[in-house]
Scaffold this motif. Structure first.
Motif, PDB file in Angstrom:
ATOM      1  N   ASP A  36       0.827  -1.208   0.000  1.00  0.00           N
ATOM      2  CA  ASP A  36       0.000   0.000   0.000  1.00  0.00           C
ATOM      3  C   ASP A  36       0.861   1.258   0.000  1.00  0.00           C
ATOM      4  OD1 ASP A  36      -2.213  -1.593  -0.031  1.00  0.00           O
ATOM      5  OD2 ASP A  36      -2.877  -1.124   2.004  1.00  0.00           O
ATOM      6  N   ARG A  37       1.922   1.237   0.793  1.00  0.00           N
ATOM      7  CA  ARG A  37       2.768   2.436   0.886  1.00  0.00           C
ATOM      8  C   ARG A  37       3.473   2.730  -0.434  1.00  0.00           C
ATOM      9  NH1 ARG A  37       5.100   6.226   0.319  1.00  0.00           N
ATOM     10  NH2 ARG A  37       6.428   7.464   1.709  1.00  0.00           N
ATOM     11  N   TYR A  38       3.871   1.707  -1.153  1.00  0.00           N
ATOM     12  CA  TYR A  38       4.622   1.905  -2.387  1.00  0.00           C
ATOM     13  C   TYR A  38       3.738   2.040  -3.628  1.00  0.00           C
ATOM     14  CZ  TYR A  38       8.917   0.612   0.127  1.00  0.00           C
ATOM     15  OH  TYR A  38       9.981   0.568   0.998  1.00  0.00           O
ATOM     16  N   VAL A  42       3.421   7.764  -6.620  1.00  0.00           N
ATOM     17  CA  VAL A  42       3.634   6.369  -6.236  1.00  0.00           C
ATOM     18  C   VAL A  42       5.082   5.987  -6.525  1.00  0.00           C
ATOM     19  CG1 VAL A  42       1.226   5.731  -6.660  1.00  0.00           C
ATOM     20  CG2 VAL A  42       2.927   5.477  -8.492  1.00  0.00           C
ATOM     21  N   ILE A  43       5.508   4.880  -5.943  1.00  0.00           N
ATOM     22  CA  ILE A  43       6.871   4.387  -6.130  1.00  0.00           C
ATOM     23  C   ILE A  43       6.888   3.176  -7.051  1.00  0.00           C
ATOM     24  CG2 ILE A  43       8.808   3.269  -4.916  1.00  0.00           C
ATOM     25  CD1 ILE A  43       8.170   5.122  -2.549  1.00  0.00           C
ATOM     26  N   LEU A  44       5.907   2.293  -6.887  1.00  0.00           N
ATOM     27  CA  LEU A  44       5.848   1.069  -7.683  1.00  0.00           C
ATOM     28  C   LEU A  44       4.515   0.959  -8.406  1.00  0.00           C
ATOM     29  CD1 LEU A  44       7.238  -1.558  -5.116  1.00  0.00           C
ATOM     30  CD2 LEU A  44       8.498  -0.500  -7.000  1.00  0.00           C
ATOM     31  N   ILE A  45       4.542   0.245  -9.524  1.00  0.00           N
ATOM     32  CA  ILE A  45       3.324  -0.101 -10.265  1.00  0.00           C
ATOM     33  C   ILE A  45       3.230  -1.627 -10.263  1.00  0.00           C
ATOM     34  CG2 ILE A  45       2.167  -0.029 -12.505  1.00  0.00           C
ATOM     35  CD1 ILE A  45       3.856   2.565 -13.039  1.00  0.00           C
ATOM     36  N   GLU A  46       2.158  -2.144  -9.700  1.00  0.00           N
ATOM     37  CA  GLU A  46       2.023  -3.595  -9.593  1.00  0.00           C
ATOM     38  C   GLU A  46       1.683  -4.200 -10.949  1.00  0.00           C
ATOM     39  OE1 GLU A  46      -0.657  -6.956  -7.215  1.00  0.00           O
ATOM     40  OE2 GLU A  46      -0.663  -4.860  -6.543  1.00  0.00           O
ATOM     41  N   MET A  69      10.800   7.856 -10.016  1.00  0.00           N
ATOM     42  CA  MET A  69      10.387   7.574  -8.639  1.00  0.00           C
ATOM     43  C   MET A  69      11.129   8.426  -7.633  1.00  0.00           C
ATOM     44  SD  MET A  69      11.735   4.424  -6.385  1.00  0.00           S
ATOM     45  CE  MET A  69      13.359   5.197  -6.574  1.00  0.00           C
ATOM     46  N   ASP A  70      12.427   8.642  -7.872  1.00  0.00           N
ATOM     47  CA  ASP A  70      13.270   9.329  -6.892  1.00  0.00           C
ATOM     48  C   ASP A  70      12.964  10.812  -6.765  1.00  0.00           C
ATOM     49  OD1 ASP A  70      14.171   9.355  -9.533  1.00  0.00           O
ATOM     50  OD2 ASP A  70      16.209   9.880  -8.946  1.00  0.00           O
ATOM     51  N   THR A  71      12.092  11.344  -7.610  1.00  0.00           N
ATOM     52  CA  THR A  71      11.719  12.756  -7.517  1.00  0.00           C
ATOM     53  C   THR A  71      10.373  12.949  -6.825  1.00  0.00           C
ATOM     54  OG1 THR A  71      10.586  12.772  -9.660  1.00  0.00           O
ATOM     55  CG2 THR A  71      12.965  13.226  -9.662  1.00  0.00           C
ATOM     56  N   THR A  72       9.688  11.870  -6.500  1.00  0.00           N
ATOM     57  CA  THR A  72       8.357  11.977  -5.906  1.00  0.00           C
ATOM     58  C   THR A  72       8.448  12.297  -4.420  1.00  0.00           C
ATOM     59  OG1 THR A  72       8.191   9.632  -5.318  1.00  0.00           O
ATOM     60  CG2 THR A  72       7.484  10.266  -7.542  1.00  0.00           C
ATOM     61  N   SER A  73       7.438  12.991  -3.906  1.00  0.00           N
ATOM     62  CA  SER A  73       7.402  13.248  -2.455  1.00  0.00           C
ATOM     63  C   SER A  73       7.159  11.954  -1.707  1.00  0.00           C
ATOM     64  CB  SER A  73       6.314  14.278  -2.126  1.00  0.00           C
ATOM     65  OG  SER A  73       5.061  13.874  -2.635  1.00  0.00           O
ATOM     66  N   SER A  74       6.528  10.970  -2.339  1.00  0.00           N
ATOM     67  CA  SER A  74       6.350   9.663  -1.712  1.00  0.00           C
ATOM     68  C   SER A  74       7.700   9.048  -1.374  1.00  0.00           C
ATOM     69  CB  SER A  74       5.567   8.728  -2.646  1.00  0.00           C
ATOM     70  OG  SER A  74       5.439   7.433  -2.089  1.00  0.00           O
TER      71      SER A  74
END
Length: 371
Positions: free
Chosen positions: A55-57, A126-130, A145-150
């Motif tokens: 959920d977090r990713y 988001v960090i990951l896409i399932e 991903m590394d630029t996201t606030s997540s």
């Protein structure tokens, strides 16, 4: 085709190795992924001692701070109308706006670009896409991903571990897989024609692409202001490989004259380091500057040196258009600017421009390209 042509170009040759696939419920491409690609298995996170939470990713990471940063004074309105607060203190988007396609549908009768883009940004955080039908076992990293606030709000050590896996996912693990895909398809073209093949190999190019192209004798495209080597600002034509076509500009970018006026700092560096001149660069791409750049390309070791007519006309300050912005053919990011360009000089008139034609002929012959 070979009855009429000696060569052809494969647009976006990277598509023979992999394509960028965007979900039907997305509008922007940021939530897409490469297809085919080797996903990250959930076991890899555990093997690297990376804290993992699906959920977090995978779900949009939305906090009070993020909402306020995006929407400013409208933050309370956004929370009330579009978000639901969970027991863990984070927010989830309400069902009617939990995809970009739903946002567009809901806003179809309203003109509120700030709201639309803000909701788009929340959805993309988001960090990951399932991977579909993987039962929570396989995942793809969201590009950037590394630029996201997540990502930035995860503790430091976990960020470093995730970044290592991210770099491996995009730049290492796919390379051999994609190389085999290219070698399954591209040789079929080679076997069925005697035409010379060019490949448009610009963009996020994995190492396997130039390797396969060289192996198959497919020419790449080199552009001085779009270097392929990471960390370089320019690519010098003298460094072009023989199996390549070099050009100062393409239909999808500004011409030499237009580019010269876009970024003063970059133009200055080009003037000093690529053209080898001291002092301050001219404000405009004067005829002699266009000539120097054309000659750079003509004397390149690349098999082909190709020019847009606009760039050749740039040498002659009487023949070229007054406004360089009118020379551009296409702006890919602007749907209202496409292929409107028409040459401002008729072919019959251009044929009579003896001085200009003789000058171009001289440059071509002296560079050894006239044989």
């Amino acid at each position: 085709m070979s009855n009429y042509f000696d060569a052809f170009r494969i647009d976006h040759i990277l598509g023979f190795f992999r394509i960028w696939s965007i979900p039907m419920n997305a509008v922007e491409g940021i939530l897409g992924r490469f297809v085919p690609s080797v996903p990250v298995d959930v076991s890899e996170f555990h093997a690297q001692n990376i804290w993992f939470s699906r959920d977090r990713y995978c779900l949009p990471y939305i906090t009070d701070e993020i909402v306020e940063n995006i929407f400013n004074e409208r933050a309370d309105e956004i929370k009330k109308d579009f978000l639901t607060r969970n027991d863990d203190g984070y927010y989830r988007l309400k069902d009617f706006v939990n995809t970009q396609a739903k946002v567009v549908d809901w806003l179809s009768a309203k003109e509120d670009d700030v709201l639309k883009q803000g909701l788009f940004d929340l959805i993309c955080n988001v960090i990951l896409i399932e991977e579909e039908n993987s039962n929570g076992q396989k995942f793809h990293f969201r590009i950037g991903m590394d630029t996201t606030s997540s990502f930035l709000q995860i503790e430091y050590h976990t960020r470093q571990q995730l970044k290592e896996l991210y770099v491996d996912y995009f730049y290492r693990r796919q390379n051999e897989f994609w190389r085999r895909r290219g070698l399954e398809k591209l040789p079929q073209l080679k076997r069925n024609t005697d035409m010379l093949i060019f490949g448009e190999d610009l963009g996020m190019v994995p190492p396997c692409v130039p390797e396969v192209m060289k192996q198959l004798g497919i020419l790449g495209l080199e552009i001085e202001r779009m270097p392929k080597q990471s960390g370089s600002e320019f690519f010098h034509p003298k460094e072009a490989p023989y199996l390549s076509a070099i050009t100062p500009s393409t239909h999808d970018m500004s011409t030499l004259r237009g580019w010269w006026e876009e970024d003063r700092e970059k133009t200055q560096k080009f003037y000093n380091h690529m053209l080898g001149h001291y002092g301050e660069a001219p404000s405009f791409c004067e005829g002699w500057i266009s000539k120097e750049i054309i000659l750079q390309h003509l004397y390149s070791p690349a098999m082909w040196s190709i020019f847009q007519l606009q760039d050749l006309l740039g040498i002659d300050e009487k023949l070229r258009r007054e406004d360089p912005r009118e020379e551009r053919i296409n702006i890919p990011s602007d749907p209202n600017h496409y292929w409107h360009y028409r040459i401002h000089i008729g072919l019959e008139k251009l044929l009579k421009e003896k001085k200009f034609n003789e000058e171009i002929k001289k440059y071509v012959e002296e560079s050894g390209r006239g044989n």
